[in-house]
Design an enzyme around this catalytic site. Structure first.
Site, PDB file in Angstrom:
ATOM      1  N   ASP A   1     -15.511 -13.950 -14.882  1.00 31.24           N
ATOM      2  CA  ASP A   1     -15.087 -14.477 -13.577  1.00 31.24           C
ATOM      3  C   ASP A   1     -15.184 -15.994 -13.616  1.00 31.24           C
ATOM      4  OD1 ASP A   1     -14.789 -12.879 -10.640  1.00 31.24           O
ATOM      5  OD2 ASP A   1     -15.099 -15.056 -10.523  1.00 31.24           O
TER       6      ASP A   1
ATOM      7  N   THR B   1      -4.453  -9.977  -5.729  1.00 37.31           N
ATOM      8  CA  THR B   1      -2.992 -10.042  -5.572  1.00 37.31           C
ATOM      9  C   THR B   1      -2.711 -10.238  -4.086  1.00 37.31           C
ATOM     10  OG1 THR B   1      -2.995  -7.621  -5.559  1.00 37.31           O
ATOM     11  CG2 THR B   1      -2.336  -8.697  -7.604  1.00 37.31           C
TER      12      THR B   1
ATOM     13  N   PHE C   1      -8.295   3.503  -6.491  1.00 40.24           N
ATOM     14  CA  PHE C   1      -8.219   4.095  -5.149  1.00 40.24           C
ATOM     15  C   PHE C   1      -9.547   4.029  -4.395  1.00 40.24           C
ATOM     16  CE2 PHE C   1      -4.985   6.092  -7.827  1.00 40.24           C
ATOM     17  CZ  PHE C   1      -3.839   5.822  -7.076  1.00 40.24           C
TER      18      PHE C   1
ATOM     19  N   PHE D   1      -8.699  10.694   7.899  1.00 46.76           N
ATOM     20  CA  PHE D   1      -7.871   9.573   8.353  1.00 46.76           C
ATOM     21  C   PHE D   1      -7.133   9.879   9.654  1.00 46.76           C
ATOM     22  CE2 PHE D   1      -7.785   5.862   5.483  1.00 46.76           C
ATOM     23  CZ  PHE D   1      -8.896   6.243   4.754  1.00 46.76           C
TER      24      PHE D   1
ATOM     25  N   SER E   1      -8.564   7.721  15.509  1.00 44.42           N
ATOM     26  CA  SER E   1      -7.730   6.739  16.208  1.00 44.42           C
ATOM     27  C   SER E   1      -8.605   5.656  16.835  1.00 44.42           C
ATOM     28  CB  SER E   1      -6.876   7.434  17.271  1.00 44.42           C
ATOM     29  OG  SER E   1      -7.709   8.168  18.145  1.00 44.42           O
TER      30      SER E   1
ATOM     31  N   CYS F   1      -6.621  -4.597   1.884  1.00 40.45           N
ATOM     32  CA  CYS F   1      -5.524  -3.928   1.182  1.00 40.45           C
ATOM     33  C   CYS F   1      -4.417  -3.329   2.058  1.00 40.45           C
ATOM     34  CB  CYS F   1      -6.086  -2.909   0.220  1.00 40.45           C
ATOM     35  SG  CYS F   1      -6.935  -3.757  -1.143  1.00 40.45           S
TER      36      CYS F   1
ATOM     37  N   LYS G   1      -2.024  -6.102   3.467  1.00 40.66           N
ATOM     38  CA  LYS G   1      -1.201  -6.832   2.481  1.00 40.66           C
ATOM     39  C   LYS G   1      -0.318  -5.876   1.687  1.00 40.66           C
ATOM     40  CE  LYS G   1      -4.188  -7.150  -1.626  1.00 40.66           C
ATOM     41  NZ  LYS G   1      -3.493  -6.234  -2.528  1.00 40.66           N
TER      42      LYS G   1
HETATM   43  N1  LIG Z   1     -11.099  -4.260  -2.528  1.00 43.02           N
HETATM   44  C1  LIG Z   1     -10.752  -2.999  -2.705  1.00 43.02           C
HETATM   45  O1  LIG Z   1     -11.355  -2.088  -2.134  1.00 43.02           O
HETATM   46  C2  LIG Z   1      -9.622  -2.635  -3.601  1.00 43.02           C
HETATM   47  C3  LIG Z   1      -8.810  -3.601  -4.192  1.00 43.02           C
HETATM   48  N2  LIG Z   1      -7.760  -3.232  -4.983  1.00 43.02           N
HETATM   49  C4  LIG Z   1      -6.943  -4.255  -5.651  1.00 43.02           C
HETATM   50  O2  LIG Z   1      -7.718  -4.817  -6.723  1.00 43.02           O
HETATM   51  C5  LIG Z   1      -7.416  -6.200  -6.897  1.00 43.02           C
HETATM   52  C6  LIG Z   1      -8.694  -7.022  -6.806  1.00 43.02           C
HETATM   53  O3  LIG Z   1      -9.203  -6.875  -5.504  1.00 43.02           O
HETATM   54  P1  LIG Z   1     -10.701  -7.284  -5.110  1.00 43.02           P
HETATM   55  O4  LIG Z   1     -11.659  -6.814  -6.149  1.00 43.02           O
HETATM   56  O5  LIG Z   1     -10.892  -6.849  -3.712  1.00 43.02           O
HETATM   57  O6  LIG Z   1     -10.609  -8.879  -5.193  1.00 43.02           O
HETATM   58  P2  LIG Z   1     -11.771  -9.948  -4.945  1.00 43.02           P
HETATM   59  O7  LIG Z   1     -11.150 -11.094  -4.280  1.00 43.02           O
HETATM   60  O8  LIG Z   1     -12.961  -9.280  -4.342  1.00 43.02           O
HETATM   61  O9  LIG Z   1     -12.210 -10.386  -6.440  1.00 43.02           O
HETATM   62  C7  LIG Z   1     -11.413 -11.076  -7.329  1.00 43.02           C
HETATM   63  C8  LIG Z   1     -12.289 -11.877  -8.296  1.00 43.02           C
HETATM   64  O10 LIG Z   1     -11.441 -12.541  -9.244  1.00 43.02           O
HETATM   65  C9  LIG Z   1     -12.018 -13.803  -9.543  1.00 43.02           C
HETATM   66  N3  LIG Z   1     -10.997 -14.659 -10.142  1.00 43.02           N
HETATM   67  C10 LIG Z   1      -9.998 -15.344  -9.530  1.00 43.02           C
HETATM   68  N4  LIG Z   1      -9.242 -15.978 -10.445  1.00 43.02           N
HETATM   69  C11 LIG Z   1      -9.760 -15.689 -11.664  1.00 43.02           C
HETATM   70  C12 LIG Z   1      -9.402 -16.015 -12.997  1.00 43.02           C
HETATM   71  N5  LIG Z   1      -8.340 -16.778 -13.276  1.00 43.02           N
HETATM   72  N6  LIG Z   1     -10.160 -15.524 -14.004  1.00 43.02           N
HETATM   73  C13 LIG Z   1     -11.240 -14.749 -13.752  1.00 43.02           C
HETATM   74  N7  LIG Z   1     -11.621 -14.399 -12.511  1.00 43.02           N
HETATM   75  C14 LIG Z   1     -10.894 -14.863 -11.479  1.00 43.02           C
HETATM   76  C15 LIG Z   1     -12.554 -14.273  -8.209  1.00 43.02           C
HETATM   77  O11 LIG Z   1     -13.553 -15.273  -8.388  1.00 43.02           O
HETATM   78  C16 LIG Z   1     -13.119 -12.958  -7.620  1.00 43.02           C
HETATM   79  O12 LIG Z   1     -14.489 -12.781  -7.939  1.00 43.02           O
HETATM   80  C17 LIG Z   1      -6.351  -6.524  -5.833  1.00 43.02           C
HETATM   81  O13 LIG Z   1      -5.083  -6.378  -6.401  1.00 43.02           O
HETATM   82  C18 LIG Z   1      -6.577  -5.448  -4.784  1.00 43.02           C
HETATM   83  O14 LIG Z   1      -5.395  -5.181  -4.063  1.00 43.02           O
HETATM   84  C19 LIG Z   1      -7.488  -1.923  -5.271  1.00 43.02           C
HETATM   85  C20 LIG Z   1      -8.263  -0.926  -4.732  1.00 43.02           C
HETATM   86  C21 LIG Z   1      -9.395  -1.194  -3.876  1.00 43.02           C
HETATM   87  O1  LIG Z   2      -6.331  -0.430  -1.915  1.00 42.65           O
HETATM   88  C1  LIG Z   2      -7.428  -0.549  -1.409  1.00 42.65           C
HETATM   89  O2  LIG Z   2      -8.069  -1.596  -1.347  1.00 42.65           O
HETATM   90  C2  LIG Z   2      -8.107   0.603  -0.764  1.00 42.65           C
HETATM   91  O3  LIG Z   2      -7.672   0.637   0.624  1.00 42.65           O
HETATM   92  C3  LIG Z   2      -8.294   1.652   1.408  1.00 42.65           C
HETATM   93  O4  LIG Z   2      -9.713   1.498   1.384  1.00 42.65           O
HETATM   94  P1  LIG Z   2     -10.474   0.462   2.348  1.00 42.65           P
HETATM   95  O5  LIG Z   2      -9.505  -0.514   2.907  1.00 42.65           O
HETATM   96  O6  LIG Z   2     -11.631  -0.042   1.563  1.00 42.65           O
HETATM   97  O7  LIG Z   2     -11.097   1.347   3.530  1.00 42.65           O
HETATM   98  P2  LIG Z   2     -10.580   2.611   4.381  1.00 42.65           P
HETATM   99  O8  LIG Z   2     -11.725   3.530   4.538  1.00 42.65           O
HETATM  100  O9  LIG Z   2      -9.334   3.169   3.870  1.00 42.65           O
HETATM  101  O10 LIG Z   2     -10.326   1.936   5.799  1.00 42.65           O
HETATM  102  C4  LIG Z   2      -9.259   1.013   5.978  1.00 42.65           C
HETATM  103  C5  LIG Z   2      -9.132   0.692   7.448  1.00 42.65           C
HETATM  104  O11 LIG Z   2      -8.623   1.824   8.155  1.00 42.65           O
HETATM  105  C6  LIG Z   2      -9.433   2.104   9.284  1.00 42.65           C
HETATM  106  N1  LIG Z   2      -9.431   3.560   9.524  1.00 42.65           N
HETATM  107  C7  LIG Z   2      -9.698   4.419   8.510  1.00 42.65           C
HETATM  108  C8  LIG Z   2      -9.666   5.783   8.728  1.00 42.65           C
HETATM  109  C9  LIG Z   2      -9.335   6.284   9.994  1.00 42.65           C
HETATM  110  O12 LIG Z   2      -9.277   7.517  10.246  1.00 42.65           O
HETATM  111  N2  LIG Z   2      -9.067   5.402  10.985  1.00 42.65           N
HETATM  112  C10 LIG Z   2      -9.101   4.041  10.775  1.00 42.65           C
HETATM  113  O13 LIG Z   2      -8.827   3.264  11.717  1.00 42.65           O
HETATM  114  C11 LIG Z   2     -10.810   1.548   8.936  1.00 42.65           C
HETATM  115  O14 LIG Z   2     -11.540   1.241  10.087  1.00 42.65           O
HETATM  116  C12 LIG Z   2     -10.444   0.315   8.138  1.00 42.65           C
HETATM  117  O15 LIG Z   2     -10.217  -0.786   9.001  1.00 42.65           O
HETATM  118  C13 LIG Z   2      -7.966   3.007   0.784  1.00 42.65           C
HETATM  119  O16 LIG Z   2      -8.624   4.038   1.529  1.00 42.65           O
HETATM  120  C14 LIG Z   2      -8.418   3.066  -0.677  1.00 42.65           C
HETATM  121  O17 LIG Z   2      -8.019   4.312  -1.256  1.00 42.65           O
HETATM  122  C15 LIG Z   2      -7.764   1.917  -1.431  1.00 42.65           C
HETATM  123  O18 LIG Z   2      -8.214   1.883  -2.777  1.00 42.65           O
END
Ligand SMILES: NC(=O)C1=CN([C@@H]2O[C@H](COP(=O)(O)OP(=O)(O)OC[C@H]3O[C@@H](n4cnc5c(N)ncnc54)[C@H](O)[C@@H]3O)[C@@H](O)[C@H]2O)C=CC1
Ligand SMILES: O=C(O)[C@H]1O[C@H](OP(=O)(O)OP(=O)(O)OC[C@H]2O[C@@H](n3ccc(=O)[nH]c3=O)[C@H](O)[C@@H]2O)[C@H](O)[C@@H](O)[C@@H]1O
Length: 436
Positions: free
Chosen positions: A30, A88, A160, A261, A264, A272, A275
């Site tokens: 990182d 992203t 996921f 899910f 309401s 996520c 975006k």
């Molecule tokens: N947050 C979530 O629950 C989920 C996220 N995703 C996807 O996964 C991806 C990452 O999401 P998050 O982990 O939430 O992001 P985040 O913003 O929490 O973490 C990204 C990390 O990358 C680091 N970084 C930035 N530029 C860099 C570089 N050039 N080299 C090395 N490190 C660098 C940052 O310092 C940061 O620690 C996104 O595409 C998101 O849509 C998918 C499923 C769940």
């Molecule tokens: O791509 C991602 O980052 C992730 O996005 C969501 O996960 P997350 O955003 O962490 O949390 P969720 O539990 O899905 O909740 C998302 C939002 O929906 C709302 N929500 C969820 C469930 C529901 O029944 N009603 C509702 O309003 C929550 O309050 C929250 O604001 C997806 O559930 C994950 O599978 C996925 O990997």
């Protein structure tokens, strides 16, 4: 296997700690030195249940030593597979902003020129169809090809997991999607996931990278739309004086609908759903297709915070009055406030000239940067003290334990956006639910 993970945020840190726990040697890369230092000290850099224990067990002083972190991309050279877990984000026009991904891939591609043996890079980040093949793979493969270096395979493995339950979700996936356009890459991906699948038997979907990319958007778009549909129906229920939760419980019994899910209320926030729905709409538009369902899902979602405030207006003119906002995180179990519904709620209260007293058990510090001017109470009780109304914005468990704390309110008016169990009758609350 030895695995490197570029980007150590919510996804990168979680999967690093989990892979280490499964027996792989893992290095997190990182650019943020404080994240690297935290991991190397055995501390989790983010708030996630179960993560501190895993990071401590594998990177801490008495840990297994299977997990470490660095800012140096050269660390990938000692590994077999690299996961790209970089952000992203959304560009101004709603499209996906690939600049961070491309910068990371470029640096990784340059580094891999030094590698003697085959290497596989797996895109874990959520990217629109075609990105891995057309925008990322060339940056990774061309430097090595030009130098006649080792083979670099590029795959796509969408994630996921949900924030708040990230460790559990990674360990107990509903499915594992392996997107690869060649056999060597698929074989490496299968090897990385073998220990996980030995522990937890989940369906494995083996496909090409574009289908893997689309599967992730379809998954998130479906879930976001499901919540928007139950909110649309919930708003109708409210008009008729019907409890949307009773209706949801009933329709959830139909296997074709499913019980999950269907909560309401204030709608979806987070890093996520907002975006990703916009990014896939934008990508579709570029091909000449306008997806009406996804536009509607966003429209319903955007309207819910104002509906909560409209309900408050029906009871009270908040101009100059103290209003408690309970919950700031976009969901319970996380300190993440990205696109949290609390943001439009606070903005709406400010527009009405209310004096906001906010409380969240973990997300207040994050929110302070966004709204430095509001009051951050040390407890829910402090926020309620003297308030003319309380809005429930995030359903933290501790809010269902609130009881005599309501007695300190100037007026015991509660407008609930998340269906928290409250002592409405016992405490004589004036209570409105958003969809019930
Ligand atoms: N947050 C979530 O629950 C989920 C996220 N995703 C996807 O996964 C991806 C990452 O999401 P998050 O982990 O939430 O992001 P985040 O913003 O929490 O973490 C990204 C990390 O990358 C680091 N970084 C930035 N530029 C860099 C570089 N050039 N080299 C090395 N490190 C660098 C940052 O310092 C940061 O620690 C996104 O595409 C998101 O849509 C998918 C499923 C769940
Ligand atoms: O791509 C991602 O980052 C992730 O996005 C969501 O996960 P997350 O955003 O962490 O949390 P969720 O539990 O899905 O909740 C998302 C939002 O929906 C709302 N929500 C969820 C469930 C529901 O029944 N009603 C509702 O309003 C929550 O309050 C929250 O604001 C997806 O559930 C994950 O599978 C996925 O990997």
């Amino acid at each position: 296997m030895n695995v490197s993970i570029v980007g150590s945020g919510y996804v990168g840190t979680t999967i690093a700690a989990c892979f280490a726990d499964l027996g792989h040697g893992v290095v997190n890369i990182d650019i943020d030195q404080s994240i690297v230092d935290a991991i190397n000290a055995g501390d989790a850099p983010i708030h996630e249940e179960g993560l501190p224990e895993l990071v401590d067990a594998h990177a801490g002083a008495d840990g297994t030593g299977r997990l470490r972190a660095t800012t140096d991309y050269d660390a990938v050279l000692d590994t077999d597979v690299t996961f790209l877990c970089l952000p992203t984000p959304q560009a101004e026009d709603g499209s996906i902003d690939l600049s961070i991904m491309q910068a990371g891939a470029e640096q990784l591609g340059e580094t891999l020129r030094e590698k003697q043996d085959r290497h596989t890079v797996v895109v874990k980040s959520t990217v629109v169809p075609g990105t891995t093949e057309e925008r990322i793979a060339p940056l990774l493969q061309e430097p090595s090809e030009n130098e006649d270096g080792a083979d670099v395979g590029v795959g796509m493995n969408p994630e996921f997991l949900r924030e708040g339950t990230a460790v559990h979700d990674f360990r107990h996936p509903d499915k594992v999607v392996l997107g690869a356009d060649d056999d060597g890459t698929l074989a490496d991906m299968q090897r990385v996931f073998a220990p996980l699948l030995d522990e937890h038997d989940a369906p494995v979907v083996e496909t090409d990278t574009r289908t893997a990319e689309m599967t992730k958007y379809a998954n998130n778009a479906f879930l976001a739309s499901k919540i928007s549909l139950i909110n649309d129906l919930g708003n109708i229920c409210k008009q008729f004086g019907i409890d949307a939760y009773e209706v949801a419980d009933a329709i959830g019994l139909d296997d074709r609908i499913g019980e999950q899910f269907l909560r309401s209320g204030l709608g979806w926030g987070g890093s996520c759903f907002p975006k990703d729905t916009r990014a896939i709409i934008h990508a579709a538009e570029e091909t000449g297709y306008e997806p009406p369902m996804l536009h509607a899902a966003i429209e319903v979602n955007d309207g819910q915070p104002e509906r909560l405030l409209d309900l408050l207006d029906e009871h009270l003119d908040v101009d100059g009055k103290r209003v408690a906002v309970l919950g700031l995180a976009f969901k319970p179990g996380t300190d993440d406030i990205r696109n949290a519904r609390s943001i439009p709620v606070i903005e709406g209260l400010q527009k009405r000239n209310a004096s906001v007293a906010a409380y969240d058990p973990v997300a207040a510090d994050e929110m302070r940067e966004r709204f430095p001017e509001i009051e951050y109470a040390a407890s829910a009780a402090d926020a309620l003290d003297g308030a003319c109304a309380a809005l429930i914005v995030t359903e933290w468990d501790e809010f269902s334990a609130l009881d005599e704390e309501f007695e300190a309110m100037a007026r015991k008016l509660v407008v609930d956006g998340r269906r928290v169990d409250l002592p409405v009758e016992e405490r004589g609350l004036e209570y409105e639910g958003l969809t019930w």
